[in-house]
Design a protein around this motif. Sequence first.
Motif, PDB file in Angstrom:
ATOM      1  N   LEU A 177      -3.637  11.953   6.122  1.00 35.03           N
ATOM      2  CA  LEU A 177      -3.417  11.615   4.702  1.00 35.03           C
ATOM      3  C   LEU A 177      -3.682  12.849   3.830  1.00 35.03           C
ATOM      4  O   LEU A 177      -4.500  12.839   2.913  1.00 35.03           O
ATOM      5  CB  LEU A 177      -4.321  10.444   4.279  1.00 35.03           C
ATOM      6  CG  LEU A 177      -3.895   9.028   4.695  1.00 35.03           C
ATOM      7  CD1 LEU A 177      -3.790   8.832   6.194  1.00 35.03           C
ATOM      8  CD2 LEU A 177      -4.814   7.964   4.119  1.00 35.03           C
ATOM      9  N   CYS A 178      -2.958  13.926   4.136  1.00 37.64           N
ATOM     10  CA  CYS A 178      -3.331  15.249   3.602  1.00 37.64           C
ATOM     11  C   CYS A 178      -2.847  15.509   2.186  1.00 37.64           C
ATOM     12  O   CYS A 178      -3.294  16.476   1.557  1.00 37.64           O
ATOM     13  CB  CYS A 178      -2.829  16.339   4.535  1.00 37.64           C
ATOM     14  SG  CYS A 178      -1.029  16.330   4.739  1.00 37.64           S
ATOM     15  N   GLU A 229       1.170  12.770   6.359  1.00 35.86           N
ATOM     16  CA  GLU A 229       1.289  12.362   4.950  1.00 35.86           C
ATOM     17  C   GLU A 229       2.555  11.508   4.802  1.00 35.86           C
ATOM     18  O   GLU A 229       3.608  11.867   5.323  1.00 35.86           O
ATOM     19  CB  GLU A 229       1.353  13.608   4.060  1.00 35.86           C
ATOM     20  CG  GLU A 229       1.778  13.387   2.626  1.00 35.86           C
ATOM     21  CD  GLU A 229       0.900  12.388   1.871  1.00 35.86           C
ATOM     22  OE1 GLU A 229      -0.326  12.510   1.890  1.00 35.86           O
ATOM     23  OE2 GLU A 229       1.470  11.457   1.260  1.00 35.86           O
ATOM     24  N   ILE A 230       2.435  10.420   4.060  1.00 40.37           N
ATOM     25  CA  ILE A 230       3.567   9.502   3.937  1.00 40.37           C
ATOM     26  C   ILE A 230       4.616   9.985   2.935  1.00 40.37           C
ATOM     27  O   ILE A 230       5.797   9.632   3.043  1.00 40.37           O
ATOM     28  CB  ILE A 230       3.052   8.086   3.556  1.00 40.37           C
ATOM     29  CG1 ILE A 230       4.098   7.037   3.893  1.00 40.37           C
ATOM     30  CG2 ILE A 230       2.609   8.023   2.111  1.00 40.37           C
ATOM     31  CD1 ILE A 230       3.573   5.620   3.827  1.00 40.37           C
ATOM     32  N   HIS A 247       0.841  -1.198   0.000  1.00 40.02           N
ATOM     33  CA  HIS A 247       0.000   0.000   0.000  1.00 40.02           C
ATOM     34  C   HIS A 247       0.882   1.257   0.000  1.00 40.02           C
ATOM     35  O   HIS A 247       0.662   2.190  -0.780  1.00 40.02           O
ATOM     36  CB  HIS A 247      -0.907  -0.015   1.236  1.00 40.02           C
ATOM     37  CG  HIS A 247      -1.569   1.298   1.512  1.00 40.02           C
ATOM     38  ND1 HIS A 247      -2.822   1.625   1.063  1.00 40.02           N
ATOM     39  CD2 HIS A 247      -1.123   2.390   2.191  1.00 40.02           C
ATOM     40  CE1 HIS A 247      -3.115   2.857   1.437  1.00 40.02           C
ATOM     41  NE2 HIS A 247      -2.119   3.346   2.127  1.00 40.02           N
ATOM     42  N   TRP A 255       3.108   9.544  -6.135  1.00 34.80           N
ATOM     43  CA  TRP A 255       3.721  10.867  -6.017  1.00 34.80           C
ATOM     44  C   TRP A 255       4.974  10.967  -6.869  1.00 34.80           C
ATOM     45  O   TRP A 255       5.195  11.999  -7.523  1.00 34.80           O
ATOM     46  CB  TRP A 255       4.021  11.195  -4.545  1.00 34.80           C
ATOM     47  CG  TRP A 255       2.773  11.595  -3.826  1.00 34.80           C
ATOM     48  CD1 TRP A 255       2.041  10.824  -2.955  1.00 34.80           C
ATOM     49  CD2 TRP A 255       2.077  12.838  -3.929  1.00 34.80           C
ATOM     50  NE1 TRP A 255       0.943  11.520  -2.514  1.00 34.80           N
ATOM     51  CE2 TRP A 255       0.940  12.759  -3.095  1.00 34.80           C
ATOM     52  CE3 TRP A 255       2.289  14.022  -4.647  1.00 34.80           C
ATOM     53  CZ2 TRP A 255       0.034  13.814  -2.955  1.00 34.80           C
ATOM     54  CZ3 TRP A 255       1.388  15.071  -4.515  1.00 34.80           C
ATOM     55  CH2 TRP A 255       0.281  14.960  -3.677  1.00 34.80           C
ATOM     56  N   ARG A 269     -11.002  14.300   3.709  1.00 35.08           N
ATOM     57  CA  ARG A 269     -11.453  14.225   2.317  1.00 35.08           C
ATOM     58  C   ARG A 269     -10.456  13.337   1.582  1.00 35.08           C
ATOM     59  O   ARG A 269      -9.248  13.606   1.604  1.00 35.08           O
ATOM     60  CB  ARG A 269     -11.491  15.620   1.691  1.00 35.08           C
ATOM     61  CG  ARG A 269     -11.961  15.656   0.227  1.00 35.08           C
ATOM     62  CD  ARG A 269     -10.812  15.754  -0.759  1.00 35.08           C
ATOM     63  NE  ARG A 269     -11.199  15.342  -2.099  1.00 35.08           N
ATOM     64  CZ  ARG A 269     -10.332  15.215  -3.107  1.00 35.08           C
ATOM     65  NH1 ARG A 269      -9.048  15.472  -2.943  1.00 35.08           N
ATOM     66  NH2 ARG A 269     -10.733  14.784  -4.278  1.00 35.08           N
ATOM     67  N   ALA A 270     -10.966  12.248   0.992  1.00 38.16           N
ATOM     68  CA  ALA A 270     -10.123  11.328   0.220  1.00 38.16           C
ATOM     69  C   ALA A 270      -9.050  10.659   1.073  1.00 38.16           C
ATOM     70  O   ALA A 270      -7.997  10.285   0.558  1.00 38.16           O
ATOM     71  CB  ALA A 270      -9.506  12.030  -0.988  1.00 38.16           C
ATOM     72  N   SER A 326       4.995  10.664   7.723  1.00 40.09           N
ATOM     73  CA  SER A 326       4.964   9.376   8.415  1.00 40.09           C
ATOM     74  C   SER A 326       3.854   8.513   7.832  1.00 40.09           C
ATOM     75  O   SER A 326       2.845   9.034   7.341  1.00 40.09           O
ATOM     76  CB  SER A 326       4.677   9.619   9.912  1.00 40.09           C
ATOM     77  OG  SER A 326       4.481   8.416  10.593  1.00 40.09           O
ATOM     78  N   ASP A 327       4.037   7.211   7.913  1.00 38.60           N
ATOM     79  CA  ASP A 327       2.915   6.288   7.734  1.00 38.60           C
ATOM     80  C   ASP A 327       2.027   6.496   8.962  1.00 38.60           C
ATOM     81  O   ASP A 327       2.508   6.387  10.095  1.00 38.60           O
ATOM     82  CB  ASP A 327       3.474   4.858   7.701  1.00 38.60           C
ATOM     83  CG  ASP A 327       2.376   3.798   7.633  1.00 38.60           C
ATOM     84  OD1 ASP A 327       1.192   4.138   7.811  1.00 38.60           O
ATOM     85  OD2 ASP A 327       2.724   2.626   7.424  1.00 38.60           O
ATOM     86  N   ILE A 328       0.775   6.810   8.754  1.00 40.73           N
ATOM     87  CA  ILE A 328      -0.091   7.125   9.899  1.00 40.73           C
ATOM     88  C   ILE A 328      -0.120   5.963  10.903  1.00 40.73           C
ATOM     89  O   ILE A 328      -0.231   6.189  12.115  1.00 40.73           O
ATOM     90  CB  ILE A 328      -1.523   7.500   9.436  1.00 40.73           C
ATOM     91  CG1 ILE A 328      -2.286   8.166  10.581  1.00 40.73           C
ATOM     92  CG2 ILE A 328      -2.280   6.311   8.876  1.00 40.73           C
ATOM     93  CD1 ILE A 328      -3.555   8.869  10.162  1.00 40.73           C
TER      94      ILE A 328
END
Length: 215
Positions: free
Chosen positions: A50-51, A71-72, A7, A15, A128-129, A109-111
């Motif tokens: 997850l911005c 955000e990763i 994932h 990205w 959102r998303a 970071s990975d949340i």
Amino acid sequence: MEARSEHNKFWLNKWSSNAIGFHEDFIHPLLKQYWSTIDSAPRSNVLVPLCGKSKDLLYLRDQGHNVFGIEISEIAIVAFFAENKIAYEKIQHPNHDIFQGEGLTVYRSDIFNFPKKILPKIDVIYDRASLIALSGRQRKNYSDWLTTSTQSGCESLLITLEYDEEKLSPPPYLVDKMELAALYQDNWLITHLGQHSALAKGHQARENAYLLNRK
Ligand SMILES: C[S@@+](CC[C@H](N)C(=O)[O-])C[C@H]1O[C@@H](n2cnc3c(N)ncnc32)[C@H](O)[C@@H]1O
């Protein structure tokens, strides 16, 4: 574990190859429409999990809030600050980095590996998303993560998506009312604010806005 790393690779590749069709170069209309339903004090702490490089971070900051993103992808975070001409400081840690700008903190970071203890008390979440970027098992982990990271009184503005599953493949994942109840109703009061037509990967879809209140 393997599924998690697949994932993460999927999103990091999105990205690095600039395949970011989900990104909108404008403030999301439902954020502007429904933000007033949130009972937030001035200078609330608003979490945007997850911005990505969402412009919505700017809208929230411009309402006078302290905004915290997770955000990763570093590419997304650096692009956010550069494209919006916001000066930032990067503080490196072994498992995460902190990008600190005026009124805005974005954690790389990975949340699911994020050191929660560094997060301030969160008053409001904007999603959102984010939920709908995650596959079924991860959505449960994600809603549990939000529940255990917040306290009674926290509010969340959540936008989900429904579409004809024969027409497009996820992500974004379809999350219907039944699933939402299964994920949140034990710990959050759920209010459906409205349904609006939208496009998902060029196909007609419906966005649902919800207000969640942490019990
Ligand atoms: C569909 S995009 C939405 C971004 C943003 N919410 C928006 O509205 O533009 C999902 C984002 O979540 C990030 N992401 C995916 N899995 C993550 C994880 N486990 N931890 C942190 N960020 C993650 C991706 O890199 C991507 O930027």
